[in-house]
Design an enzyme around this catalytic site. Structure first.
Site, PDB file in Angstrom:
ATOM      1  N   SER A  62       0.776  -1.104  -0.250  1.00  0.00           N
ATOM      2  CA  SER A  62       0.048  -0.061   0.054  1.00  0.00           C
ATOM      3  C   SER A  62       0.892   1.172   0.090  1.00  0.00           C
ATOM      4  O   SER A  62       1.938   1.104   0.318  1.00  0.00           O
ATOM      5  CB  SER A  62      -0.904  -0.050   1.384  1.00  0.00           C
ATOM      6  OG  SER A  62      -1.674   1.492   1.382  1.00  0.00           O
ATOM      7  N   TYR A 115      -2.369  -0.996  10.397  1.00  0.00           N
ATOM      8  CA  TYR A 115      -2.214  -1.379   8.794  1.00  0.00           C
ATOM      9  C   TYR A 115      -0.762  -1.031   8.342  1.00  0.00           C
ATOM     10  O   TYR A 115      -0.092  -1.568   7.428  1.00  0.00           O
ATOM     11  CB  TYR A 115      -3.155  -0.564   8.221  1.00  0.00           C
ATOM     12  CG  TYR A 115      -3.416  -0.535   6.450  1.00  0.00           C
ATOM     13  CD1 TYR A 115      -4.434  -1.727   6.358  1.00  0.00           C
ATOM     14  CD2 TYR A 115      -3.153   0.281   5.619  1.00  0.00           C
ATOM     15  CE1 TYR A 115      -4.725  -1.934   5.009  1.00  0.00           C
ATOM     16  CE2 TYR A 115      -3.552  -0.120   4.390  1.00  0.00           C
ATOM     17  CZ  TYR A 115      -4.265  -1.047   3.912  1.00  0.00           C
ATOM     18  OH  TYR A 115      -4.601  -1.220   2.738  1.00  0.00           O
TER      19      TYR A 115
END
Length: 272
Positions: free
Chosen positions: A141, A154
């Site tokens: 990401s 995350y």
């Protein structure tokens, strides 16, 4: 890997979003598909969206279950005889401060977003090293490049995927295996809607408000993301950035490695 025609592509998280778009584009280019997801209805919808007579194997799979992933690998090899490409795409979202996040939520995210990538990679890697041409693509990401408040869990997973993938790439550099790491920015998927969103990056918000906020910032379609990923594989790109937002954040982090957090905080306030 310049052509996907006749290749067997394994895609996790293929029941929606980027995984579905990858399946559609690979199908249109003549690939055979092994698709998995925890949502069987989503997989069936993906299959029904494919054109032509693509050979497809659908499997309900929890990527955080190592034994299940190892069995899935064997099932794919039994069905197709080989596998040429693995795209570890399955992932979930979580938004919470370090202080308030439960261990249960943290482990839930890490087991899917990080360990799921490890299980998939290690399960298929020995076979793929025997292929004349193969590819492993791991989805990190933009949060594997920059860190933001309420995203520590995350960030931890996506930074880990990045490090794991970049290390693997060096280990196999003298083989026929391509290894790529993908860093999407905001993609119009259901990841926030399906995530455990307790706290927003810009303050206290309801889950519905966070979904609305994410949809405003997510500028890239899953179809464009899939196209960018596959073009990156064709060009043997080591790092695949998706979206102008990802490219901007990557550039800011490179230029201002110690000060980027203040710049991003200012930009988030402008967008909120």
């Amino acid at each position: 890997m310049h052509s996907f025609t006749g290749k067997v592509a394994v895609i996790t998280g293929a029941g929606s979003g980027i995984g579905r778009a990858l399946a559609q584009q690979l199908s249109s280019e003549g690939a055979q598909l092994a698709l998995s997801d925890v949502n069987m209805k989503g997989l069936e919808d993906t299959k029904s969206s494919l054109q032509g007579n693509t050979k497809v194997l659908l499997t309900q799979l929890d990527v955080s279950d190592r034994g299940a992933f190892e069995q899935y690998t064997q099932d794919v090899l039994d069905e197709f005889g080989h596998a040429d490409m693995l795209i570890n795409n399955a992932g979930v979202a979580l938004s919470q401060t370090v202080n308030d996040c439960s261990y249960e939520d943290f482990e839930w995210l890490m087991n899917i977003n990080f360990w799921g990538v490890v299980y998939g990679t290690k399960s298929f890697l020995p076979h793929m090293l025997t292929r004349p041409e193969a590819a492993i693509v791991n989805i990190s990401s933009v949060f594997g490049i920059i860190a933001l408040p309420t995203q520590s869990q995350y960030n931890a997973a996506k930074f880990a995927v990045r490090g794991f993938t970049e290390s693997l790439r060096q280990e196999v550099k003298d083989t026929n295996l391509y290894v790529g790491c993908v860093h999407p920015g905001g993609i119009k998927t259901n990841i926030v809607a399906n995530g455990r969103m307790h706290t927003s990056m810009v303050g206290e918000q309801s889950h519905a408000q966070q979904i609305e906020e994410f949809n405003k910032m997510a500028r890239t379609t899953p179809e464009k993301a899939a196209e960018t990923i596959l073009n990156g594989v064709r060009k043997n790109k080591r790092r695949i950035l998706i979206g102008q937002d990802a490219k901007l954040m990557d550039r800011i982090q490179r230029i201002f490695p110690e000060k980027y957090t203040g710049i991003l905080s200012f930009l988030l306030k402008l967008l909120s």
